[in-house]
Design an enzyme around this catalytic site. Sequence first.
Site, PDB file in Angstrom:
ATOM      1  N   CYS A 140       0.824  -1.211   0.000  1.00  9.48           N
ATOM      2  CA  CYS A 140       0.000   0.000   0.000  1.00  9.48           C
ATOM      3  C   CYS A 140       0.859   1.263   0.000  1.00  9.48           C
ATOM      4  CB  CYS A 140      -0.952  -0.005   1.187  1.00  9.48           C
ATOM      5  SG  CYS A 140      -0.149  -0.317   2.782  1.00  9.48           S
ATOM      6  N   HIS A 220      -2.202   5.269   6.789  1.00  9.44           N
ATOM      7  CA  HIS A 220      -0.820   5.708   6.860  1.00  9.44           C
ATOM      8  C   HIS A 220      -0.743   7.179   6.456  1.00  9.44           C
ATOM      9  CE1 HIS A 220       0.346   1.511   7.105  1.00  9.44           C
ATOM     10  NE2 HIS A 220      -0.119   1.250   5.903  1.00  9.44           N
TER      11      HIS A 220
END
Length: 386
Positions: A140, A220
Site C-alpha cells: 500500500c 498511513h
Amino acid sequence: MLHVGINGFGTIGKRVADAVRVQPDMTVAGVAKRSPNFEATIAVDRGYDLFAAGEDGAAPFDAAGLRTAGTVREMVAASDVVVDTTPGGVGETNADLYADHDTPAIFQGGESADVAEVSFNARANYDTAVGADTARVVSCNTTGLSRLFAPLQESYGIEKARVTLVRRGGDPGQTGRGPINDTLPDPVEIPSHHGPDVQTVFPDLAIDTMGMKVPTTQMHTHSVNVTLESAPTACEVRDLLGAESRLFLIPETLGIDGAGKLKEYTRDAGRPRGDVWENCIWAESVTVEGRDLYLFQAIHQEADVVPENIDAVRALSERTASAEQSIHRTDEALGVGQGLVQHESEPARAEGTADGWFPGSVNSVPCASNRISESQKALGSVHCPC
C-alpha cells in the site's frame, strides 16, 4: 470475460472480489478460504463460489453449514488469472500451485519481490507486466509513493526523494496488532524497507525512507520531500497531481485535518466500506522551495492496492495492452476519483458557463473530469489557496 479466482478472502481479497465483479470484462471464478469464519459467510452471501483451501478440505465448512464448490486447486484450474491475497509469506508457498496449472498469478506486497517476475504499479510500469506469468502488486505504501513519483519523474525529474512514513498499528480487524499506547520507530534502522521496495518499481530512483508505527487503524501518513531536477511552482505541481485520477488533492475548504475526518468523508460520500482508493494529498501542504517539493499524503492501507490488482489482471492476461485504457476502465467501474470534491488551482469563471462548471456558494471552479456528482454539487466548490 476474464475468469478471476481470488485465493484468500480477507481485507484485500474481499475488496478485490467486489472490484472484479463490477468490471465490464471480468467475472469472479471463485474465492478460496482456509476456515469458515465470518468472511467465508459473507462470500457465500454475496454469491461467490467458495472453495476450500485448508488441509481438511470441505469438512470444516460443512460443519459450519457453508457449501463449497470444490478445492482451491479446482478454482485455480477454472481461472484465467488468480489473485493471491493470502497473508504475507503464504503466497510464496502457493506459487507452485499456480505454475502447475499454468495459471498467471498476482501476489501482494507482503511477499518478497522475487516471488514474481515484476513488481507492479499501473501508473509507473504497467507495460513490464503485459504477458508476464506472475506479478507482485507492491504494498500500500509503495503503491502510494509510486503513483506520486511517476508524474513528478515524467514532468520534472527526481534527483532525490526522502519520505517519513507514519504507519497505522494495524487494520481494524487485526486485534492482535499494536502498539496500543506508544510511538515506535519501525524499523529503527534506516532506510526502512519501503525505499528498496519503491526501487523495485523505479530501479534508478534515489530514495531514503524512515518508518514509524502509531496506535491507529485509520490510514498511513507520509511526509514527503522530493528534490526535483527542475523548479516548478507549487500551483504547477498541484495542477499536475490534480490531473491524476488516483491522486485526490484535499481542498482546504473541506476542513479535513486528519485521517479520521478523511474516512468519515468517504463514508458520507457513499464509498463501499469507506474505502479510499486514491492517495489523499493535502493541497495546502504542497510547497516548493527552489527545487525542493514538500507535501503530506494519506494512504488507505485496506484499499489503495485494489485498483492496481485489477489492472494487473488485465496486464497478465494481455487483454488490455495500454495502461491508460486499463486504468480508465478500472477507475470508471469502481468510481475512483468520483464523488469527492477535488482541489482546483485554475481561476474561477463567471457563473452560467455551460462547459462543466458549477456555481458554489463563494467561488466557482471547474470539475477536472467534467463529471459533477450530486455530492459535489451539494458540497459546493473550492478555490486554489495560492
